[in-house]
Design an enzyme around this catalytic site. Structure first.
Site, mmCIF file in Angstrom:
data_model
loop_
_atom_site.group_PDB
_atom_site.id
_atom_site.type_symbol
_atom_site.label_atom_id
_atom_site.label_comp_id
_atom_site.label_asym_id
_atom_site.label_seq_id
_atom_site.Cartn_x
_atom_site.Cartn_y
_atom_site.Cartn_z
ATOM 1 C CE LYS A 40 4.819 -0.482 -10.323
ATOM 2 N NZ LYS A 40 4.915 0.502 -9.887
ATOM 3 C CB SER A 85 -1.097 0.275 1.140
ATOM 4 O OG SER A 85 -0.504 0.830 2.234
ATOM 5 C CG ASN A 118 -1.283 -4.183 -5.191
ATOM 6 O OD1 ASN A 118 -1.868 -5.238 -5.674
ATOM 7 N ND2 ASN A 118 -1.704 -3.194 -5.252
ATOM 8 C CG HIS A 136 -6.979 3.388 -0.275
ATOM 9 N ND1 HIS A 136 -5.933 3.507 0.952
ATOM 10 C CD2 HIS A 136 -6.528 2.951 -1.443
ATOM 11 C CE1 HIS A 136 -4.678 3.429 0.154
ATOM 12 N NE2 HIS A 136 -5.509 2.296 -1.016
#
Ligand code: B4P
EC number: 2.7.7.53
Length: 321
Positions: free
Chosen positions: A284, A152, A273, A158
């Site tokens: 990435k 996170s 996550n 959230h």
């Protein structure tokens, strides 16, 4: 519980206008489906090209709360749910990899390390019921990344809601296939796939939506969370820096908690996550993408490095490391 009946089109319309007006940045990825030959765990690897304009993963910058004061252009519903019908807002994710990725955010500030409340869970479940569509085969997943090792990056509480990629069958789906809902007892442990490397605790959800209420969701969550949290007591001597962290995933079919020891593997240059722990991997780095697509078995090792060892077949009092 008042979720507008037309929630799916409210999200679609807001997404279209935010996309067209440049208020959100859809991150185009190249995706590959693959499977670990040893564990049979299915993976969907999405590769994000380098030089993406997105803030780096990390903690919320001091004094900033982007989810507390969200952009109007990303706000699908400013107030709904809870006893006063004002407890939450529904926002579009500003940096989605999957279109219409939304965030269920508390209106009153709560921290991302706080436990989910029965109302958080029921609101999330009702959103799933409103968004899933059997006719068009649309399935969604809610997830909660909690704690510094969970992946996170924003501290304001959230939950996230994603449409599952088409025809993507997670290992949790297979594990729960044909199984009836149950709550764990001293003799009955949550489900855990013995083939995957990392500890995870899964319960099948009841088939009928009507039987799912706050109490049932809270009992499911607490019973699997308790098991996940035992790892932090047991491993504290070995790693005094360990901070309670876990990923929670909820679909209409199952609920799953994965205890986490690390957000990121420095050696393999990849982080996860909740999405990673149901096989949706985001890379990435070009080199990492080629490595894991050529040898998907590697993912099982990295998921273990960032989680804890599988405890399938053991009773909770036997998790003795
Ligand atoms: P967190 O729980 O704090 O963090 P996260 O989802 O792990 O995203 P993070 O940003 O750390 O990670 P990554 O680059 O790997 O959630 C914060 C969420 O709020 C994020 O989704 C973020 O995009 C969003 N957000 C940040 N600022 C915002 C703002 N001002 N307004 C509204 N939303 C804001 O992930 C990149 C993206 O891909 C994230 O959207 C992530 O959720 C998603 N993702 C990661 N892995 C994925 C996968 N395998 N498949 C599909 N999507 C994936």
């Amino acid at each position: 519980m008042s979720i507008p009946a037309d929630i799916a089109s409210l999200i679609s319309d807001k997404y279209k206008s935010a996309f067209d007006n440049g208020n959100l940045k859809f991150i185009q990825t190249e995706t590959t489906k693959t499977k670990d030959p040893k564990t049979s765990m299915p993976y969907l690897i999405s590769h994000m090209p380098s030089l993406i304009e997105k803030p780096e993963r990390g903690q919320t910058p001091e004094g900033e709360d982007p989810l507390g004061k969200p952009e109007e252009e990303l706000t699908v519903i400013p107030e709904f749910g809870g006893a006063d019908n004002k407890a939450y807002k529904l926002l579009l994710n500003k940096f989605p990899v999957i279109p219409e990725h939304t965030l269920l955010v508390t209106n009153e500030y709560q921290h991302q390390t706080d436990a989910l409340t029965p109302t958080d869970l029921l609101t999330a479940y009702k959103l799933l019921c409103a968004l899933d569509n059997e006719e068009s085969d649309k399935r969604h997943m809610v997830f909660y990344n909690s704690g510094p090792a969970s992946g996170s990056s924003l501290d304001h509480k959230h939950l996230q809601i994603l449409q599952m990629p088409e025809k993507f069958v997670t290992f949790q789906d297979r594990l729960c296939n044909g199984k009836e809902h149950f709550l764990p007892t001293f003799n009955t442990e949550p489900l855990q796939d013995a083939k995957v490397s990392f500890a995870h605790f899964v319960l099948p959800m009841p088939e009928s939506e009507e039987t799912v209420d706050e109490d049932l969701l809270a009992m499911c969550y607490i019973s699997i969370l308790q098991r996940a949290l035992t790892f932090f007591q047991d491993w504290l001597n070995e790693n005094p820096e360990l901070k309670k962290s876990y990923n929670l995933m909820l679909t209409k079919e199952w609920i799953c908690v994965v205890p986490r020891s690390k957000a990121f593997s420095d050696e393999m240059k990849i982080g996860f996550n909740s999405t990673g722990y149901c096989g949706m991997i985001l890379t990435k780095n070009d080199e990492v993408f080629s490595k894991i697509t050529e040898k998907p078995e590697l993912i099982n090792d990295i998921l273990l490095e960032c989680g804890f060892p599988n405890t399938s077949g053991q009773k909770p009092n036997e998790y003795n490391y």
